[in-house]
Scaffold this motif. Sequence first.
Motif, short mmCIF file in Angstrom:
data_model
loop_
_atom_site.label_atom_id
_atom_site.label_comp_id
_atom_site.label_asym_id
_atom_site.label_seq_id
_atom_site.Cartn_x
_atom_site.Cartn_y
_atom_site.Cartn_z
N ASN A 23 0.66 -1.01 0.13
CA ASN A 23 0.14 -0.02 -0.10
C ASN A 23 0.87 0.92 -0.01
OD1 ASN A 23 -0.97 2.24 0.83
ND2 ASN A 23 -2.63 1.14 1.60
N LEU A 24 1.04 1.48 -0.96
CA LEU A 24 1.83 2.50 -1.16
C LEU A 24 1.78 4.10 -0.31
CD1 LEU A 24 3.12 2.85 -5.52
CD2 LEU A 24 4.30 1.78 -3.64
N GLU A 25 0.51 4.38 -0.48
CA GLU A 25 -0.09 5.57 0.33
C GLU A 25 -0.31 5.05 1.99
OE1 GLU A 25 -3.76 8.28 1.56
OE2 GLU A 25 -3.91 6.26 -0.35
N ALA A 26 0.29 4.37 2.35
CA ALA A 26 0.09 3.47 3.46
C ALA A 26 2.11 4.26 3.93
CB ALA A 26 -0.42 2.58 4.02
N ILE A 27 3.06 3.38 2.64
CA ILE A 27 4.16 3.26 3.06
C ILE A 27 4.37 4.91 3.79
CG2 ILE A 27 6.42 2.49 2.55
CD1 ILE A 27 4.29 -0.07 1.30
N LEU A 28 4.59 5.33 2.56
CA LEU A 28 4.60 7.17 2.18
C LEU A 28 3.84 7.52 3.46
CD1 LEU A 28 6.11 9.07 0.98
CD2 LEU A 28 3.28 10.01 0.01
#
Length: 318
Positions: A114-119
């Motif tokens: 989940n790129l948004e959560a990782i960011l």
Amino acid sequence: MTHLPGGRRRAVLPTATLATALLLTACGGGSSEATDTSEAAAEESTVGTAFGDVTVPADPERVVTLAESALDVSLAVGVTPVGTTASRGGDTAPAYLGEDAADIPIVATVSEPNLEAILEAQPDVILASAGLAQDQYDALTAIAPTVVPDTATGGDWQEPLHTYAEALGADDELTAALDDVTSRAEAIAEEGSLDGTATVLRWMANGPVLMNAALMPGSLLQSAGAGPVEAAQLGDRPHSDPLSLENLAQVDADRLFLAAFGADGTGALEAARSQPAFTQLEAVQEGATTEVNGSVWSSASGPIAADLVMDDIEAAVS
């Protein structure tokens, strides 16, 4: 103290080494520019990965782990990630890691980050799974330095663990943990209580599969003195295709470790006990079968999981 067969470490190459050499040979040393370069280099290290050398902070404080083995390594060396991946088929961290992992935010599934959560987690470094696709790597490395173990290691289950530990600046700690596992296995081998052959079967609702002897449990069993059956030499495959009960004889061994995975697997295993093909196996007739946690024995790889596997092996021969 020796490592398990095939174990080796890729050296971490601190960029501070080069900076120090330049300072020693520079004319009129002591310039502010050289000092700044040295200090910056001292805070970084370089790790060899599947995508080439990656520069990471020497002591990362915010770590995201996108592989179960990376999470296992991180917790084993005293690093609690700020984000991790859910276990296979679950929505939380692997249960075998207990309370240490229970509160870590989930930022990925096994198949997709989940790129948004990782960011939002603002990682200093991302520890990703071996075999990560190029497009996913490109997206992750745009967020933070991303470390992906090289899969071309000849089936050595320890090698990816060292890659993760190097990125955390904690390879000595990992080495000590694996040495302890080695000692436990060697003690059993010296006793001779596991002489003969051993097979690890992962029991699924659609039938059992034979686990590759090169994986962590198989390697530990060999270190403890048990040889694999020929059918378990599966090359790069993690396990066989599902076996029919009629074909179980080909994987019979002096001792069986049966890894049930979830409620369906446990139910299938109970059903198998009423089948002649199962009850006629030598290990079953001799009472040399051990049920083990499938989430540890068939999908985990790390020093914490290895300790749990050794607990089961020791209990089986005690």
